[in-house]
Design a protein around this motif. Structure first.
Motif, mmCIF file in Angstrom:
data_model
loop_
_atom_site.group_PDB
_atom_site.id
_atom_site.type_symbol
_atom_site.label_atom_id
_atom_site.label_comp_id
_atom_site.label_asym_id
_atom_site.label_seq_id
_atom_site.Cartn_x
_atom_site.Cartn_y
_atom_site.Cartn_z
ATOM 1 N N ARG A 1 0.851 -1.184 0.000
ATOM 2 C CA ARG A 1 0.000 0.000 0.000
ATOM 3 C C ARG A 1 0.888 1.236 0.000
ATOM 4 N N ARG A 2 0.296 2.318 -0.450
ATOM 5 C CA ARG A 2 1.026 3.579 -0.488
ATOM 6 C C ARG A 2 0.565 4.430 0.681
ATOM 7 N N TYR B 1 5.983 3.567 0.492
ATOM 8 C CA TYR B 1 5.314 2.299 0.224
ATOM 9 C C TYR B 1 5.536 1.366 1.409
#
Length: 154
Positions: free
Chosen positions: A17-18, A24
């Motif tokens: 996920r960012r 990240y």
């Protein structure tokens, strides 16, 4: 009034996920142990994440990327500290750091050979370290490396 979420065109791999700020994070639970890697570069995060997953099955791989200093700290805390008196902890750690730690502590476990130990002993002797200091430091490093071998890091 509802906010609209701006979707990015970037398709992230599974378990990634960012986060805010462009960082990240890759995270996954395997056999009750969480593996988590974060960083600014997605490629580096994914490579490190995959490496850590491989290390779950083969601890030897982790020894390729763990330094003697890192392993000594882990080993000393886990194996040595519980068995010795509190007043002995600092002198033992200090003796390691002032001898082998300063000479080969930044080497990876998998790269250390007997010749490195011998060269370090010679250098320390030439610097004027007492034979008793060298014996004690060597004994500590020997125990540490033996434990690394038993734990399949080397």
């Amino acid at each position: 009034m509802s906010k609209t979420v701006k979707k990015t065109t970037e398709e992230l791999p599974k378990y990634v996920r960012r986060l805010a700020g462009g960082t990240y994070e890759a995270r996954k639970m395997i056999h009750g142990r969480t593996i988590r890697v974060s960083g600014k570069n997605l490629t580096e995060v994914m490579l490190e994440f995959e490496f850590k997953i491989k290390c779950m099955d083969n601890p030897y791989l982790e020894g390729v990327r763990i330094t003697l200093d890192e392993w000594f700290d882990k080993w000393f805390t886990t194996y040595k500290e519980p068995c010795i008196c509190r007043n002995s902890i600092y002198p033992m750690r200090n003796k390691y750091k002032s001898t082998f730690g300063k000479k080969i502590g930044d080497m990876y476990l998998a790269d250390i050979r007997n010749i490195h130990i011998q060269k370090t002993l010679k250098e320390l002797s030439d610097e004027g370290k007492a034979p008793s200091t060298l014996r004690e430091a060597l004994g500590r490093v020997r125990e540490c490396l033996e434990s690394a071998k038993n734990n399949r890091y080397i």
